[in-house]
Write an enzyme that holds these catalytic residues in place. Structure first.
Site, mmCIF file in Angstrom:
data_model
loop_
_atom_site.group_PDB
_atom_site.id
_atom_site.type_symbol
_atom_site.label_atom_id
_atom_site.label_comp_id
_atom_site.label_asym_id
_atom_site.label_seq_id
_atom_site.Cartn_x
_atom_site.Cartn_y
_atom_site.Cartn_z
ATOM 1 N N GLY A 93 -4.549 -3.214 -26.010
ATOM 2 C CA GLY A 93 -3.628 -4.050 -26.783
ATOM 3 C C GLY A 93 -2.393 -3.313 -27.253
ATOM 4 O O GLY A 93 -1.556 -3.872 -27.964
ATOM 5 N N THR A 114 0.240 -2.853 -20.268
ATOM 6 C CA THR A 114 0.525 -3.783 -19.178
ATOM 7 C C THR A 114 1.925 -4.354 -19.317
ATOM 8 O O THR A 114 2.656 -4.483 -18.334
ATOM 9 C CB THR A 114 -0.530 -4.913 -19.174
ATOM 10 O OG1 THR A 114 -1.807 -4.300 -19.110
ATOM 11 C CG2 THR A 114 -0.357 -5.834 -18.000
ATOM 12 N N GLU A 144 -11.228 1.443 -25.951
ATOM 13 C CA GLU A 144 -11.629 0.317 -26.815
ATOM 14 C C GLU A 144 -12.973 0.578 -27.464
ATOM 15 O O GLU A 144 -13.850 1.217 -26.877
ATOM 16 C CB GLU A 144 -11.619 -0.994 -26.016
ATOM 17 C CG GLU A 144 -12.533 -1.010 -24.832
ATOM 18 C CD GLU A 144 -12.344 -2.250 -23.956
ATOM 19 O OE1 GLU A 144 -11.314 -2.935 -24.111
ATOM 20 O OE2 GLU A 144 -13.233 -2.518 -23.156
HETATM 21 N N1 LIG Z 1 7.120 -4.873 -25.539
HETATM 22 C C1 LIG Z 1 6.486 -5.914 -25.965
HETATM 23 N N2 LIG Z 1 7.151 -6.969 -26.453
HETATM 24 C C2 LIG Z 1 6.521 -8.048 -26.900
HETATM 25 N N3 LIG Z 1 5.190 -8.160 -26.926
HETATM 26 C C3 LIG Z 1 4.451 -7.143 -26.469
HETATM 27 C C4 LIG Z 1 5.057 -5.985 -25.965
HETATM 28 N N4 LIG Z 1 4.078 -5.158 -25.584
HETATM 29 C C5 LIG Z 1 2.909 -5.775 -25.831
HETATM 30 N N5 LIG Z 1 3.126 -6.975 -26.365
HETATM 31 C C6 LIG Z 1 2.120 -7.931 -26.736
HETATM 32 O O1 LIG Z 1 0.891 -7.259 -26.833
HETATM 33 C C7 LIG Z 1 -0.055 -7.845 -25.997
HETATM 34 C C8 LIG Z 1 -0.935 -6.788 -25.411
HETATM 35 O O2 LIG Z 1 -0.211 -5.989 -24.566
HETATM 36 P P1 LIG Z 1 -0.806 -5.431 -23.243
HETATM 37 O O3 LIG Z 1 -1.531 -6.467 -22.547
HETATM 38 O O4 LIG Z 1 0.296 -4.812 -22.542
HETATM 39 O O5 LIG Z 1 -1.788 -4.369 -23.789
HETATM 40 P P2 LIG Z 1 -2.558 -3.279 -22.998
HETATM 41 O O6 LIG Z 1 -2.198 -1.991 -23.535
HETATM 42 O O7 LIG Z 1 -2.330 -3.486 -21.565
HETATM 43 O O8 LIG Z 1 -4.040 -3.562 -23.346
HETATM 44 P P3 LIG Z 1 -5.332 -3.430 -22.463
HETATM 45 O O9 LIG Z 1 -5.682 -2.010 -22.434
HETATM 46 O O10 LIG Z 1 -6.285 -4.222 -23.131
HETATM 47 O O11 LIG Z 1 -4.962 -3.963 -21.124
HETATM 48 C C9 LIG Z 1 0.742 -8.581 -24.986
HETATM 49 O O12 LIG Z 1 0.058 -9.656 -24.465
HETATM 50 C C10 LIG Z 1 1.970 -9.016 -25.735
HETATM 51 O O13 LIG Z 1 1.734 -10.193 -26.382
HETATM 52 MG MG LIG Z 2 -3.387 -4.030 -20.037
#
Ligand SMILES: Nc1ncnc2c1ncn2[C@@H]1O[C@H](COP(=O)(O)OP(=O)(O)OP(=O)(O)O)[C@@H](O)[C@H]1O
Ligand SMILES: [Mg+2]
Length: 1074
Positions: A139, A143, A419
Site C-alpha cells: 500500500g 504499483t 505485509e
Molecule cells: N502517487 C500516488 N498518487 C495518488 N495515489 C496513490 C499514489 N500512490 C499510491 N496511491 C494510492 O495508494 C494505493 C496503493 O498503492 P499501490 O497499489 O501502488 O501500493 P503497493 O505499494 O503496490 O502495494 P502492494 O504491495 O500491496 O501492491 C493506490 O491504489 C492509490 O490509491
Molecule cells: Mg502493488
C-alpha cells in the site's frame, strides 16, 4: 545513495572553468527560486542538504512538512523517497512530463519523472541496462509508481505509428495483469498479489520497441479464501459486475457476487474506491490490444467462471464418511464441466477421489468431505494459477520485439510489499521473504559495498553502522538449516508429516536463532503473544508471527498432481481450454520442486537480473494504515524510515561520495575537457585524472583519489563536469563536422581543380590538334603543289623540305671522297643546291685530303692521276689497277742484277717477244731521265730514245707495243705485269702522254722498218701467246677476271707475289721508225 548517482546525463551550456561553473550553479538556483512556488520550497528537496542529517526527527519533520503540502517526493541524492498521498495530485500531467524531460535532478522539484528521465538518458548515453527498484510495504504506492514510470516512457519516448502499438501494449498489459493478479487487502485496495519484473526494451534511438514480464509467485490461496475485509482477485468481481448479459449467460453466471462463495468470504465484495464495471471495460479493451483473440478471451473467462462454479460445489458425507456431491449443487458441476471441457465423470472423480498408484495399478481412493473441499479448492487454485501464467505468457508474446538488434533495457521491479496481517500464512512468509531479499540487495548495493569500497580504495571513512539483514535471509533460505529447507524436508519425508511436525523441526534446527521465536522457544513474556502453532520471525521491517497451518499443503501444491493426471488421461476433454491447460502441462519444473524452493530459486534469478543492471531506487512510504489522504502517522512512517535504512543511506550519502569511477573510465569519458589529456593521455590513468580534475578546477574537498577510482563528493560537481562535457561534445562535434565538411569541400575543390586542369589540358590538346590539322593540311597542300613554283600554298612545305633535306644531308654526309653513294638524293627543288653542295663538299673533302697528303704520296698520286688521264675508260683492266700503288722501282735489289744505266728512274721486268718468231724473252726495262733501256742480265740490249717514242696498248691484255720513230730495230712488243705503272712512268719521263694509245683489235707494229707485224687478240680458255699461221702474234687471253691473273706461259694462277712477276702483261715497244 552514492552508487545511485553515477552517470547522470545533463544538457545545457556551461563552461568547465570554475567561475563559470559557479555562475551556472547560481543561475540554476535563481531559476529554481523563480520556478518554484512557495509551496515547492517547503522543507528540503534533498535530504542530503538537511542540516541535522543524523536526526530521525528532522528527517520525519521534513517528510511531514512536505507531505502536508502535497510534496510527496524527496530525494536522498538520486534515491527517491515517495510518500503515498492517497489522493490524486495532478502532478502526472503531460505538461509535467514535458517539464521533466531532459532536466537534471536538482534543477526541478523532486519527481518520479526526473528519476525516470535520468535513467532513460543515462541508458541512452552509456548504452547499458538499468533497473528501477521500487520498494516499500504493501500500500505504499509501488504499483502506482511503476505505472507512472511506464506512462512517462510511453509519452516521452520518440514515437512512430508502428511503435504506438508497442507503447499501447506496454501500457495496457498493466490493467490486465492487475485485474488477474491484484486484489483488495486490508492494507491496500489494489494490492499486488504477485511479483512483477518488467523489462522495457529500447532501441538505439531510444524508442520503446518491446517488453518482457517476469511474474513471481501468485498468491493463489486468495482464490478460495479471503480474510475478512479482503477480496478475491479483481477479475472475478469485474466479470460478475461488468460482463455483458450474453456473456454471463454463456458462462452460467449471474450478476450477483453474493451468489459465489469464493467472492464473499471477506464480506466486502463492493469497495467504494473500486469501480469494477469501468475496470471491466478497460480489461476487455486491453485484452484485445495485447492480441488475445476473442476465442481465447472467451475461454479465459470460461476458466474464471468455472472457478466461481467450482467454489459453489458442496460435499456431503455419505454413510461411510466419504464425500459425495451435494444433490443441490450437483447441477453446478455442469457449468465447469462445459467451460473446462472436462468429462463430468472425470471431474466428479477428481473431486471426490484420489488416485493412488499401488505397484503397477492405479486405485481410486474416496476422499472425505473435508478432503473433497480441499481438493476442490486446490483445483480452483491450480486452474487460476496456470491461467495467470498463461496470461503472462500471452502478454509477453504480444510485447516481444522480433528485431534481433541489440536493445538496452530499463527494468521495473514492482513486487508485493512487506505485509503483516492478524494471521499470516505461507503467502505472507513468501512475500516477506521476497522483501527481505530485496532489502538485502539494496544494502549490498548501497551501504555495504559502498563502505567496503571506500576501505578497499584507501579513502578515509568513518564507518556508518547499518543493520544487515543477511542473517534473516539466511534463516529463511540457508541450505539444510533454513526454514525453506526444513519445510521441503517435511513435505518430502515419508511418514506422517504435518504442519506441527514442521514446527517442531524448526524449533529443533533453529532454536536459539536471534530472529526466530516460537511458543516453545520464547521467554515467558513473549510466549503470551504466541500461539502454539505459531513461529515468529524478526524481519528487517518488524516482527511477523506466522501460523504454520497449511504450510505443508501450500508448499506441496498437492492437487496439481491430481489435476495433471486427470488432464493427462483425457487431454482432449480439456480442448476448449486447451490453451490454458496446454500451457499448464508444458510448464517446466512444476510438480518437481516444492513451491517455496521454486520461489527461492526464482528470487535468486531475479537478484542476478537486478545485479547485472545499473540500479535506481524508489522507496515508497505509507503515511498511515487507514488509506487516508493528509494523515501522516509519525510512528508508522518513522518505523518505515528505520527499516528501509533511509537514515543510514543518508549518512553514507552525506559522508560519502556521490560518484566514483575507475580512473580509466573517467579519463576516457572526460579527457576531451583538458588539453593535456586530449586526445590521448600517455602516462598512468591516475595521473591523467589528477591533471584533468585540476584543469576542471575541482576543489580538494570535492573529490578524492582512491587506488583505482576517483570519488566525487557532490553530484553538482559531476553535473557541472557532465555539462561541460556536453558542451565540449558539441564543440568537438562542431569541429569534427567542420573538419569533415572541410574534407568534403577540399575533396570537391581538388576534384574541381583537377577538372579545371584537365579542361585546360583538353583545351590545349584541342588547340594542338587544330593546329596540327592546319599544319597537316598545309603540309598536304604543300606536298600536292610541291612541283609548282613557290607560292603561298607550297612555300612552307618547300621550306620544310629544304630544311629537312639540309638537316638530313648534314647528318648523312659521305665520310670520305671514295664514298660516292652516300650523298642524299635531293628533292626536286633542291637538286641544283644539292649538286653545288656536293661539289663544295667534295672539294672540301679533296682539300682536306690533299692537305693531309705527304710529298711522296702526292707524287705518287700525281702519277696515278696521269695514269687515270691515260687509261680511264680506255683500258679494261684499268679500274683494278687504281688501288695498286706505284712504286719507285721494281727491280732494285729484287733480282740481284745491278742496272747499269745512269741514274735509273724506274726499272721493271718485262717479257719481250721477238719480232720474228715471237719468242718471249725476259728482260729488264730501265727508264732513265733520258731514255728507256732494255737490259738483259745487266747488259743493255736496246736503248729507246724518248723523243721518238710512240706506243699502243692492247685493250684487253697487259701488252703494249712501243714504237719509236728513230729506232732502227723495229718496235718492241712487251708484256709487263705493271703495265700501267710502267707506261705512266714512261710517258711522264718521256713527256709523251699523247703518244700512248689504247687500241682495240689488232696492233700493228714494225717488225723492222718497212715490215709490219701484227699482234692479234682473242679470247680463249687459256692464255697463250704464239705465232699464228698468218704470221701474227696471237695472244689468247681469258676474258678478264677479277679474281685471277693470267700466266704468260699458260695456266691460271692464283695471285701471288712470285707469280705476279711473270704475269702476262704484254706490251710491244715498236722499234721501227714509223
Ligand atoms: N502517487 C500516488 N498518487 C495518488 N495515489 C496513490 C499514489 N500512490 C499510491 N496511491 C494510492 O495508494 C494505493 C496503493 O498503492 P499501490 O497499489 O501502488 O501500493 P503497493 O505499494 O503496490 O502495494 P502492494 O504491495 O500491496 O501492491 C493506490 O491504489 C492509490 O490509491
Ligand atoms: Mg502493488
Amino acid at each position: 545513495d552514492a552508487r545511485e548517482i553515477r552517470r547522470v546525463p545533463t544538457c545545457g551550456e556551461i563552461s568547465i572553468k570554475k567561475h563559470y561553473l559557479e555562475a551556472r550553479c547560481n543561475r540554476i538556483l535563481v531559476d529554481m527560486e523563480g520556478a518554484l512556488t512557495a509551496r515547492d520550497r517547503v522543507g528540503i528537496q534533498d535530504f542530503v542538504l538537511l542540516d541535522s542529517y543524523t536526526s530521525e526527527s528532522a528527517f520525519l519533520d521534513n517528510l511531514r512538512k512536505r507531505f502536508h503540502e502535497n510534496l510527496i517526493y524527496t530525494y536522498i541524492g538520486t534515491l527517491l523517497v515517495s510518500v503515498n498521498p492517497y489522493k490524486e495530485l495532478g502532478i502526472y500531467t503531460k505538461k509535467q512530463m514535458d517539464i521533466y524531460m531532459g532536466v537534471n535532478f536538482f534543477e526541478l522539484p523532486p519527481h518520479i519523472y526526473a528519476l525516470s528521465d535520468n535513467a532513460y538518458r543515462t541508458m541512452l548515453m552509456e548504452n547499458n541496462n538499468h533497473v528501477i527498484l521500487i520498494s516499500g510495504e504493501s500500500g505504499a504506492g509501488k504499483t502506482e509508481s511503476s505505472k507512472k514510470i511506464l506512462q512517462f516512457y510511453a509519452v516521452s519516448c520518440p514515437r512512430t505509428s508502428l511503435l504506438d502499438n508497442v507503447r499501447d501494449r506496454l501500457l495496457l498489459s498493466n490493467p490486465v495483469l492487475e485485474a488477474f493478479g491484484n486484489a483488495k487487502t486490508l492494507k491496500n485496495d489494489n494490492s499486488s498479489r504477485f511479483g512483477k519484473y518488467m523489462d522495457i526494451q529500447f532501441d538505439f534511438q531510444g524508442e520503446a520497441v518491446g517488453g518482457h514480464i517476469l511474474s513471481y509467485l501468485l498468491e493463489k490461496s486468495r482464490v478460495v479464501h479471503q480474510n475478512h475485509g479482503e477480496r478475491n482477485f479483481h477479475i472475478f468481481y469485474q466479470l460478475v459486475e461488468g460482463a455483458e448479459d450474453g456473456l454471463l449467460r454463456w458462462l452460467g453466471l449471474e450478476r450477483n457476487c453474493q451468489l459465489y462463495r469464493y467472492l464473499v468470504q471477506g464480506q466486502c465484495a463492493k469497495v467504494s474506491s473500486i469501480s469494477d464495471k469501468t475496470d471491466w471495460r478497460t480489461v476487455r479493451k486491453a485484452l484485445s490490444v495485447i492480441e488475445i483473440s476473442e476465442a481465447d478471451t472467451e475461454h479465459l473467462f470460461g476458466v474464471i467462471a468455472s472457478v466461481l462454479h467450482l467454489g459453489n460445489i458442496r460435499f456431503e458425507a455419505d454413510a461411510r464418511g466419504y464425500a459425495t456431491l451435494n444433490t443441490l449443487t450437483s447441477s453446478v458441476l455442469v457449468s465447469p464441466v462445459q467451460l473446462l471441457g472436462v468429462h463430468v465423470q472425470v471431474l466428479r472423480e477428481g473431486l471426490t477421489h484420489r488416485k493412488i498408484e499401488a505397484r503397477a495399478e492405479e486405485v481410486l481412493s474416496p476422499l472425505t468431505a473435508e478432503h473433497a473441499i480441499y481438493a476442490r479448492d486446490a483445483l480452483a487454485k491450480a486452474i487460476y494459477g496456470r491461467t495467470f501464467a498463461w496470461l503472462v505468457n500471452k502478454t509477453n508474446e504480444s510485447l516481444a520485439n522480433k528485431d534481433s538488434t541489440r536493445k538496452t533495457v530499463i527494468g521495473l521491479l514492482d513486487i508485493y510489499g512487506f505485509e503483516v496481517f492478524h494471521v499470516n500464512s505461507f503467502e505472507q512468509f513468501c512475500i516477506n521473504y521476497c522483501n527481505e531479499k530485496l532489502q538485502q540487495l539494496f544494502i549490498q548495493l548501497t551501504l555495504k559495498s559502498e563502505q567496503e569500497e571506500y576501505e578497499a580504495e584507501g579513502i578515509e571513512w568513518e564507518a556508518v553502522p547499518f543493520f544487515n539483514n543477511k542473517i534473516i535471509c539466511d534463516l529463511v533460505e540457508e541450505k539444510h538449516r533454513g526454514i525453506i529447507s526444513v519445510l521441503d524436508e517435511e513435505c518430502l519425508r515419508p511418514g506422517e508429516a504435518s504442519d506441527l511436525t514442521f514446527l517442531e523441526k524448526l524449533e529443533e534446527k533453529l532454536g536459539g536463532h536471534p530472529h526466530f521465536v516460537t511458543h516453545k522457544l520464547a521467554d515467558q513474556k513473549t510466549r503470551k503473544t504466541l500461539e502454539r502453532g505459531d513461529f515468529r520471525l524478526l524481519h528487517y521491517a518488524g516482527e511477523v508471527t506466522y501460523c504454520v497451518v497449511g504450510f505443508l499443503d501450500k508448499n506441496n501444491d498437492l492437487l496439481y498432481k491430481n489435476i495433471k493426471d486427470v488432464s493427462a488421461l483425457n487431454p482432449s476433454a480439456l480442448l476448449p481450454c486447451g490453451a490454458v491447460f496446454g500451457y499448464m502441462l508444458q510448464s517446466p519444473g512444476l510438480g518437481f520442486l516444492q513451491v517455496a524452493t521454486q520461489f527461492k530459486s526464482s528470487l535468486a534469478g531475479l537478484t542476478e537480473i537486478l545485479m547485472s543492471k545499473e540500479p535506481w531506487y524508489v522507496r515508497c512510504l505509507k503515511p498511515n494504515n487507514s488509506k487516508q489522504s493528509g494523515c501522516f502517522d509519525d510512528v508508522l512512517v518513522r518505523h518505515q524510515v528505520k527499516y528501509l535504512g533511509l537514515m543510514e543511506h543518508l549518512r553514507v550519502r552525506r559522508a560519502g561520495f556521490a560518484y566514483r569511477r575507475r580512473f580509466e573510465v573517467f579519463l576516457q569519458r572526460y579527457k576531451a575537457l583538458c588539453p593535456d589529456t586530449w586526445p590521448h593521455w600517455k602516462g598512468k590513468p591516475a595521473d591523467g585524472v589528477q591533471r584533468l580534475v585540476i584543469h576542471l578546477g575541482y576543489r580538494p574537498d570535492e573529490y578524492k583519489m582512491g587506488r583505482t577510482k576517483i570519488f566525487i563528493r557532490h553530484p553538482r560537481t559531476l553535473f557541472a563536469t557532465e555539462d561541460a562535457f556536453e558542451m565540449c561534445k558539441h564543440k568537438l562535434a562542431t569541429r569534427i563536422q567542420a573538419k569533415y565538411r572541410g574534407y568534403r569541400v577540399k575533396g570537391a575543390f581538388h576534384r574541381q581543380r583537377d577538372a579545371c586542369w584537365r579542361g585546360m589540358q583538353a583545351r590545349k590538346e584541342r588547340e594542338r590538334r587544330t593546329w596540327a590539322v592546319k599544319v597537316i593540311k598545309r603540309f598536304i597542300k604543300g606536298f600536292m603543289n610541291r612541283n609548282q613554283p613557290v607560292c603561298v600554298d607550297n612555300a612552307e612545305y618547300l621550306t620544310f623540305v629544304r630544311q629537312n633535306y639540309l638537316i638530313r644531308l648534314k647528318e648523312n654526309l659521305p665520310k670520305n671522297l671514295l664514298d660516292k653513294n652516300t650523298w642524299l638524293t635531293p628533292p626536286p627543288i633542291m637538286q641544283e643546291a644539292s649538286r653545288i653542295l656536293h661539289q663544295l663538299y667534295v672539294r672540301l673533302l679533296v682539300r682536306k685530303y690533299v692537305r693531309g697528303l705527304s710529298a711522296q704520296r702526292k707524287a705518287q698520286l700525281q702519277l696515278k692521276s696521269l695514269t687515270s688521264a691515260l687509261f680511264k675508260g680506255k683500258k679494261e683492266s684499268y679500274p683494278q689497277s687504281v688501288s695498286k700503288p706505284f712504286v719507285g722501282t721494281r727491280l732494285e735489289g729484287e733480282d740481284g742484277s745491278p742496272v747499269r744505266c745512269k741514274a735509273p728512274q724506274y726499272s721493271v721486268l718485262v717479257v719481250k717477244y721477238d719480232r720474228n718468231g715471237f719468242r718471249p724473252r725476259q728482260r729488264q726495262l730501265v727508264l732513265t731521265q733520258a731514255a728507256a733501256y732494255l737490259v738483259e742480265e745487266a747488259k743493255i740490249k736496246q736503248r729507246v730514245e724518248y723523243g721518238s717514242l710512240k706506243g699502243w696498248l692492247s685493250l684487253t691484255v697487259e701488252l703494249c707495243v712501243l714504237s719509236c720513230s728513230v729506232c732502227p730495230q723495229g718496235d718492241l712488243v712487251l708484256q709487263c705485269d705493271h703495265l700501267f705503272e710502267l707506261v705512266t712512268k714512261l710517258s711522264m719521263l718521256a713527256n709523251k702522254a699523247s703518244a700512248i694509245k689504247v687500241v682495240q683489235g689488232s696492233i700493228r707494229f714494225d717488225i723492222h722498218p718497212g715490215k709490219e707485224g701484227f699482234v692479234d687478240f682473242r679470247s680463249g680458255q687459256e692464255t697463250m701467246v704464239y705465232r699464228a699461221k698468218n704470221g701474227h702474234l696471237m695472244v689468247v687471253s681469258v676474258p678478264y677476271c677479277n679474281s685471277a691473273t693470267i700466266n704468260a706461259f699458260g695456266g691460271v694462277h692464283r695471285p701471288s707475289r712470285h707469280i705476279q712477276y711473270y704475269n702476262a702483261n704484254m706490251f710491244t715497244i715498236p722499234m721501227s721508225t714509223h
